[in-house]
Scaffold this motif. Structure first.
Motif, PDB file in Angstrom:
ATOM      1  N   THR A 212       0.839  -1.200   0.000  1.00 37.50           N
ATOM      2  CA  THR A 212       0.000   0.000   0.000  1.00 37.50           C
ATOM      3  C   THR A 212       0.869   1.243   0.000  1.00 37.50           C
ATOM      4  OG1 THR A 212      -1.358  -1.237   1.555  1.00 37.50           O
ATOM      5  CG2 THR A 212      -1.976   1.046   1.158  1.00 37.50           C
ATOM      6  N   THR A 213       0.710   2.096  -0.977  1.00 39.57           N
ATOM      7  CA  THR A 213       1.518   3.314  -1.016  1.00 39.57           C
ATOM      8  C   THR A 213       1.232   4.200   0.180  1.00 39.57           C
ATOM      9  OG1 THR A 213      -0.146   4.316  -2.424  1.00 39.57           O
ATOM     10  CG2 THR A 213       1.805   3.412  -3.507  1.00 39.57           C
ATOM     11  N   LYS A 214       0.042   4.073   0.734  1.00 35.14           N
ATOM     12  CA  LYS A 214      -0.298   4.918   1.876  1.00 35.14           C
ATOM     13  C   LYS A 214       0.569   4.634   3.089  1.00 35.14           C
ATOM     14  CE  LYS A 214      -5.089   6.123   0.987  1.00 35.14           C
ATOM     15  NZ  LYS A 214      -6.475   6.002   1.508  1.00 35.14           N
ATOM     16  N   THR A 232       1.930  12.352  10.207  1.00 35.07           N
ATOM     17  CA  THR A 232       1.225  12.246   8.932  1.00 35.07           C
ATOM     18  C   THR A 232       0.471  10.932   8.839  1.00 35.07           C
ATOM     19  OG1 THR A 232       3.036  13.488   7.930  1.00 35.07           O
ATOM     20  CG2 THR A 232       1.522  12.346   6.434  1.00 35.07           C
ATOM     21  N   LEU A 233       1.156   9.883   9.206  1.00 37.53           N
ATOM     22  CA  LEU A 233       0.589   8.544   9.125  1.00 37.53           C
ATOM     23  C   LEU A 233      -0.651   8.426  10.002  1.00 37.53           C
ATOM     24  CD1 LEU A 233       1.010   5.706   8.000  1.00 37.53           C
ATOM     25  CD2 LEU A 233       2.499   5.219   9.932  1.00 37.53           C
ATOM     26  N   SER A 236      -3.551  10.250   8.659  1.00 39.62           N
ATOM     27  CA  SER A 236      -4.121   9.634   7.455  1.00 39.62           C
ATOM     28  C   SER A 236      -5.157   8.580   7.811  1.00 39.62           C
ATOM     29  CB  SER A 236      -3.024   8.984   6.615  1.00 39.62           C
ATOM     30  OG  SER A 236      -2.669   7.719   7.159  1.00 39.62           O
ATOM     31  N   GLU A 238      -4.707   5.556   8.227  1.00 42.49           N
ATOM     32  CA  GLU A 238      -4.338   4.228   7.723  1.00 42.49           C
ATOM     33  C   GLU A 238      -3.885   3.363   8.903  1.00 42.49           C
ATOM     34  OE1 GLU A 238      -4.797   3.696   4.530  1.00 42.49           O
ATOM     35  OE2 GLU A 238      -4.106   1.606   4.570  1.00 42.49           O
TER      36      GLU A 238
END
Lengths: 333, 333
Positions: A212-214, A232-233, A236, A238
């Motif tokens: 997963t690019t995320k 950031t993560l 997001s 995710e």
DNA sequence: TTGTAGGCGTTATCAA
DNA sequence: TTGATAACGCCTACAA
């Protein structure tokens, strides 16, 4: 430069010719013990230190090897430089450093300057110059590249397999049951970072985990970038249960960000770094990381360039990074 | 050493004398633009790099400054070395390094070797040699000592006030209500360690706190020694609510040991380090520590030795370390 | 075993 | 503005 004493002065004081002085200094020919003693006495008395410039000019050898570094200050590269120094110790060759600053223009200037100083060989720690340019620039000057892999067999490279390193780190996490593994890398263009990412992907593929690019964040090998990446993560949304950071400094930053968000390591999130920096064993918890034999590589490179100077053929050498298991990784339950 | 191109080759190719070539290379005298252009073209074509040995031999200046280091690898000394490199950048002078390994014999050899390479000046980062020996060894060679204070005014020293640093760190703890403050130092003979201890005692005295030898532990500036020291301290049963570690690495080790004993930082024990290493801002919690302007000192020293080479008189300079307040210190309630 | 002399690649000092 | 030519300090045939 203060007027220093020369072999001429010694010759006069010892009552011999300067050739004789040269002979006892270099042990190149046997001389009468008595005269030799007189020369040595005179040399000590005058505090004689032979002028290396004149010596090199006359002999054609500088007894130095040029070392191109790229911004000291990173533990990995520092350790390599120390290895080089250690490897040259006692060989009669002195290292002379020049900074390439990860800039191919500066790097070229540095090499030129080293050539001007008539280095007998060149050691490049990292660098930006393309292999062909390097070859054009250095010609037949013995040259060894460290921590970087130039494809052609013409180049002698002492490097580590970063793909394998990334693979092993990721595999370690996978074996502990993790499937949602984030990767905080380095700059996109940096080959080490790219290779470690490739290793990460390889491990995922082999375990049938979807990539997963995320979950892939860009950093710059600094703690601050690791810290920012985790923010950031988290923002997001995710999901992830583990992080593989492209170097230890990044891992430190990530670790702090996790803590600030109330996430525990390793209970909530497992963490793996890369470099095995000295501080990592004392983190809380002690950080699991990939060890690179940096010092050893520096020594190997120094030995290699010396051999090359002696006209022996030498070949490239790959080192494989090793996992150092500590306490920042837990089994996913 | 491969046969390199000389000004003679260029002279021939450009159809001028070597004196003219030398002139355009050094811009020492105006030459006819056309001839100059021809020379430059020829030089580029042949990839000319002037032989620094011949140049130095003829001119009497090496355009290098010798830098004596003591085992790179410590963040503080590394930063100084980087400052030196930065300070020399663009001045025409190149640094040439030699390792003293904190050993006065090796150090003396290194200085000799640097003299053989006809360094125009010498920078000593730390070191063991006594001031008088140094003076005898170096004579009139411009020389600046960094991170070490030689009492006599004859020596130019760029250093930090470690007594003041130790004082400020301890005072910070005292101001937060701590009175039982442990000190984990360096080797007894190390002057930096001794000075920081002196500062610690001074702060205690000023606050009317009794000094207890039981609260002073010997370390060696490594994390492992900090770790061991805390174990020893805890086992001794001596009460304490704060620790001042002689450097950050020691603090990391101490921090881990505290954690392993279930002691929280800063709630149970406050912690202060020394060096402001890059990693310290990302510890958990971020470490309060004394910042030393290492890079700046290196630059200042480089500038100083250059001035001295130009014959200007220079004097010693003290830097005062600054407290960097972060989150490892809490008020004692 | 020793001394003489030439050369290494530049810079610097003269004349021209 | 140029070109010879003598240093610079040492090494290394070559000759003695």
């Amino acid at each position: 430069m203060a007027k220093a004493t020369t072999i001429q002065d010694i010759a006069k004081l010892a009552g011999v010719s300067k050739s004789t002085v040269s002979r006892v200094m270099n042990k190149t020919t046997a001389v009468h013990p008595e005269k030799a003693a007189a020369v040595i006495r005179a040399a000590e008395q005058l505090g004689f230190a032979p002028n290396q410039f004149a010596r090199s000019l006359a002999s054609g050898r500088s007894m130095t090897v040029g070392v191109i570094t790229q911004n000291l200050g990173s533990p990995f590269y520092d350790a390599i430089a120390q290895g080089v120094i250690a490897g040259l110790q006692g060989t009669g060759y002195s290292p002379i450093f020049a900074d390439g600053r990860w800039d191919h223009v500066v790097e070229e200037d540095s090499i030129r300057s080293l050539q001007g100083r008539r280095a007998d060989g060149i050691l490049l720690i990292g660098g930006q110059l393309r292999g062909t340019d390097l070859k054009a620039l250095c010609g037949t000057l013995p040259r060894v590249t460290i921590a970087r892999h130039l494809p052609s067999v013409q180049h002698c490279c002492i490097y580590v397999d970063n793909v394998q390193g990334g693979f092993l780190a990721t595999q370690h996490l996978i074996r502990h049951g993790h499937t949602k593994i984030a990767f905080i890398g380095g700059p996109h263009h940096h080959s080490d970072a790219k290779d470690r990412l490739a290793g990460y992907r390889k491990a995922l593929t082999q375990a049938n985990i979807r990539f997963t690019t995320k979950l892939v964040l860009e950093g710059n090998f600094s703690s601050a970038s690791g810290h920012a990446a985790v923010h950031t993560l988290l923002k997001s949304g995710e999901e992830f249960t583990a992080i593989f950071a492209a170097n230890d400094a990044t891992a430190y930053g990530a670790r702090l960000a996790l803590d600030q968000h109330g996430l525990r390591v390793p209970q909530d999130v497992s963490l793996v770094g890369y470099d095995n920096q000295a501080e990592s064993a004392f983190m809380i918890p002690p950080l699991t990381t990939m060890h690179q034999p940096a010092h050893q590589m520096g020594q190997a490179a120094a030995a290699a360039v010396l051999e090359k100077i002696q006209g022996q053929p030498i070949k490239s050498r790959v080192f494989i990074p090793e996992l150092r298991c500590r306490e920042s990784v837990a089994t996913r339950t």
